[in-house]
Design a protein around this motif. Sequence first.
Motif, PDB file in Angstrom:
ATOM      1  N   THR A 175     -37.052  19.005 100.462  1.00 12.97           N
ATOM      2  CA  THR A 175     -37.734  19.666  98.772  1.00 12.97           C
ATOM      3  C   THR A 175     -39.518  20.552  99.506  1.00 12.97           C
ATOM      4  O   THR A 175     -39.436  20.439 100.276  1.00 12.97           O
ATOM      5  N   ARG A 176     -39.545  21.180  98.330  1.00 12.38           N
ATOM      6  CA  ARG A 176     -40.924  22.352  98.879  1.00 12.38           C
ATOM      7  C   ARG A 176     -41.763  22.209  97.174  1.00 12.38           C
ATOM      8  O   ARG A 176     -41.256  22.189  95.965  1.00 12.38           O
ATOM      9  N   SER A 177     -43.086  21.514  96.946  1.00 14.74           N
ATOM     10  CA  SER A 177     -43.715  21.915  96.114  1.00 14.74           C
ATOM     11  C   SER A 177     -45.271  22.798  97.056  1.00 14.74           C
ATOM     12  O   SER A 177     -45.428  22.926  97.805  1.00 14.74           O
ATOM     13  N   GLN A 178     -45.794  23.285  95.792  1.00 11.86           N
ATOM     14  CA  GLN A 178     -47.301  23.757  95.582  1.00 11.86           C
ATOM     15  C   GLN A 178     -48.357  22.359  96.305  1.00 11.86           C
ATOM     16  O   GLN A 178     -48.055  21.346  95.654  1.00 11.86           O
ATOM     17  N   GLY A 179     -48.972  23.285  96.870  1.00  9.63           N
ATOM     18  CA  GLY A 179     -50.412  22.365  97.186  1.00  9.63           C
ATOM     19  C   GLY A 179     -50.990  21.778  96.378  1.00  9.63           C
ATOM     20  O   GLY A 179     -51.521  22.612  95.437  1.00  9.63           O
ATOM     21  N   GLU A 180     -51.707  20.793  96.105  1.00  7.31           N
ATOM     22  CA  GLU A 180     -52.793  20.850  95.036  1.00  7.31           C
ATOM     23  C   GLU A 180     -53.899  21.121  95.458  1.00  7.31           C
ATOM     24  O   GLU A 180     -54.489  21.185  93.833  1.00  7.31           O
ATOM     25  N   LYS A 181     -54.268  21.436  96.239  1.00  7.63           N
ATOM     26  CA  LYS A 181     -55.565  22.000  96.138  1.00  7.63           C
ATOM     27  C   LYS A 181     -56.255  23.103  95.854  1.00  7.63           C
ATOM     28  O   LYS A 181     -55.993  24.239  95.634  1.00  7.63           O
ATOM     29  N   ASP A 182     -54.465  23.847  96.778  1.00  5.09           N
ATOM     30  CA  ASP A 182     -54.574  25.671  97.016  1.00  5.09           C
ATOM     31  C   ASP A 182     -53.072  25.566  96.526  1.00  5.09           C
ATOM     32  O   ASP A 182     -51.733  24.957  96.950  1.00  5.09           O
ATOM     33  N   ARG A 183     -52.371  25.977  95.267  1.00  6.23           N
ATOM     34  CA  ARG A 183     -51.364  26.258  94.526  1.00  6.23           C
ATOM     35  C   ARG A 183     -50.631  27.308  95.542  1.00  6.23           C
ATOM     36  O   ARG A 183     -49.806  27.334  95.663  1.00  6.23           O
ATOM     37  N   ARG A 184     -51.570  27.790  96.574  1.00  6.22           N
ATOM     38  CA  ARG A 184     -50.345  29.241  97.630  1.00  6.22           C
ATOM     39  C   ARG A 184     -50.067  28.474  98.477  1.00  6.22           C
ATOM     40  O   ARG A 184     -49.098  28.611  98.950  1.00  6.22           O
ATOM     41  N   THR A 185     -50.534  27.335  98.669  1.00  6.26           N
ATOM     42  CA  THR A 185     -50.072  26.709 100.550  1.00  6.26           C
ATOM     43  C   THR A 185     -48.765  25.875  99.683  1.00  6.26           C
ATOM     44  O   THR A 185     -48.476  25.111  98.269  1.00  6.26           O
ATOM     45  N   VAL A 186     -47.557  26.163 100.583  1.00  8.81           N
ATOM     46  CA  VAL A 186     -46.070  25.519  99.809  1.00  8.81           C
ATOM     47  C   VAL A 186     -45.587  23.855 101.182  1.00  8.81           C
ATOM     48  O   VAL A 186     -46.276  24.407 102.334  1.00  8.81           O
ATOM     49  N   LEU A 187     -46.220  23.660 100.755  1.00 13.38           N
ATOM     50  CA  LEU A 187     -45.619  22.397 101.418  1.00 13.38           C
ATOM     51  C   LEU A 187     -43.635  22.118 101.197  1.00 13.38           C
ATOM     52  O   LEU A 187     -43.221  21.396 100.156  1.00 13.38           O
ATOM     53  N   VAL A 188     -44.120  21.098 102.375  1.00 17.02           N
ATOM     54  CA  VAL A 188     -42.048  20.768 102.462  1.00 17.02           C
ATOM     55  C   VAL A 188     -42.163  19.564 103.084  1.00 17.02           C
ATOM     56  O   VAL A 188     -43.119  18.901 103.676  1.00 17.02           O
ATOM     57  N   ALA A 189     -40.981  18.246 101.949  1.00 12.06           N
ATOM     58  CA  ALA A 189     -40.613  17.109 102.425  1.00 12.06           C
ATOM     59  C   ALA A 189     -39.387  16.951 102.516  1.00 12.06           C
ATOM     60  O   ALA A 189     -38.418  17.851 101.827  1.00 12.06           O
ATOM     61  N   ILE A 190     -39.060  15.581 103.209  1.00 12.84           N
ATOM     62  CA  ILE A 190     -38.062  15.693 103.315  1.00 12.84           C
ATOM     63  C   ILE A 190     -37.261  14.743 102.486  1.00 12.84           C
ATOM     64  O   ILE A 190     -37.908  13.601 102.490  1.00 12.84           O
ATOM     65  N   THR A 191     -36.516  14.658 101.992  1.00  8.09           N
ATOM     66  CA  THR A 191     -35.631  14.173 100.810  1.00  8.09           C
ATOM     67  C   THR A 191     -34.825  12.480 102.012  1.00  8.09           C
ATOM     68  O   THR A 191     -34.345  12.515 103.094  1.00  8.09           O
ATOM     69  N   ASP A 192     -34.575  11.942 100.720  1.00  5.85           N
ATOM     70  CA  ASP A 192     -33.299  10.693 101.150  1.00  5.85           C
ATOM     71  C   ASP A 192     -32.282  11.652 102.073  1.00  5.85           C
ATOM     72  O   ASP A 192     -32.058  10.682 103.269  1.00  5.85           O
ATOM     73  N   ARG A 193     -31.437  11.942 101.161  1.00  5.89           N
ATOM     74  CA  ARG A 193     -30.256  12.828 101.809  1.00  5.89           C
ATOM     75  C   ARG A 193     -30.662  13.925 103.759  1.00  5.89           C
ATOM     76  O   ARG A 193     -29.577  13.260 103.771  1.00  5.89           O
ATOM     77  N   GLY A 194     -32.054  14.346 103.450  1.00  2.89           N
ATOM     78  CA  GLY A 194     -32.339  14.731 104.737  1.00  2.89           C
ATOM     79  C   GLY A 194     -32.200  13.511 105.885  1.00  2.89           C
ATOM     80  O   GLY A 194     -31.415  13.864 106.909  1.00  2.89           O
ATOM     81  N   ARG A 195     -33.214  12.584 105.034  1.00  2.00           N
ATOM     82  CA  ARG A 195     -33.311  10.954 106.755  1.00  2.00           C
ATOM     83  C   ARG A 195     -31.943  10.871 107.111  1.00  2.00           C
ATOM     84  O   ARG A 195     -31.925  10.082 108.001  1.00  2.00           O
ATOM     85  N   GLU A 196     -30.865  10.852 105.527  1.00  3.90           N
ATOM     86  CA  GLU A 196     -29.256  10.210 105.868  1.00  3.90           C
ATOM     87  C   GLU A 196     -28.620  11.455 107.202  1.00  3.90           C
ATOM     88  O   GLU A 196     -28.227  10.954 108.146  1.00  3.90           O
ATOM     89  N   THR A 197     -29.270  12.208 106.922  1.00  2.09           N
ATOM     90  CA  THR A 197     -28.527  14.213 107.811  1.00  2.09           C
ATOM     91  C   THR A 197     -28.804  13.747 108.840  1.00  2.09           C
ATOM     92  O   THR A 197     -28.532  13.733 110.063  1.00  2.09           O
ATOM     93  N   LEU A 198     -30.478  13.500 108.738  1.00  4.68           N
ATOM     94  CA  LEU A 198     -31.001  13.731 110.808  1.00  4.68           C
ATOM     95  C   LEU A 198     -30.261  12.798 111.408  1.00  4.68           C
ATOM     96  O   LEU A 198     -30.179  12.856 112.432  1.00  4.68           O
ATOM     97  N   GLU A 199     -30.623  11.593 111.160  1.00  7.01           N
ATOM     98  CA  GLU A 199     -29.802  10.248 111.239  1.00  7.01           C
ATOM     99  C   GLU A 199     -28.603  10.339 112.094  1.00  7.01           C
ATOM    100  O   GLU A 199     -27.464  10.074 113.007  1.00  7.01           O
TER     101      GLU A 199
END
Length: 142
Positions: free
Chosen positions: A80-104
């Motif tokens: 998933t991709r989201s904006q940072g809470e403190k700085d909206r220009r910052t883009v945060l990327v996080a792994i999903t459950d499906r991403g964890r399964e695929t990685l495994e």
Amino acid sequence: MVDTELVVREVLGLTPLIQRNVLRPMERCGSRMGPNQLVILRLLGEHGPLTMAQLGRAISVCRQQMTGHIDELLRKGLVTRSQGEKDRRTVLVAITDRGRETLEQQEQEAMRALYPIFDGYSQTQKAGLLETARTMREIMHG
């Protein structure tokens, strides 16, 4: 005294061997992602959400390439991709459950492809490879 130039030449000589003996067997096992995408998932799995800039630095790619990798992982539902809470220009990327399964799954496929190669070595050889790999990672990680 060990000559630095000799060390550099030996390390550079590993590149085609790693390609042939590590990366190609992984590709033959049906990997559905490129190495950079797998590294991105691994980093996110280990460290939690990271910024696009942090990920780009970690895999040594420019912003445009990073955006392409993340867009592809988003399309597959692996991050998933989201904006940072403190700085909206910052883009945060996080792994999903499906991403964890695929990685495994990808890591299990890689293990099936690579285990027979490394299992044939003696205990002494495997200990030496392990020490060398850890040392190289430490040196190259900075």
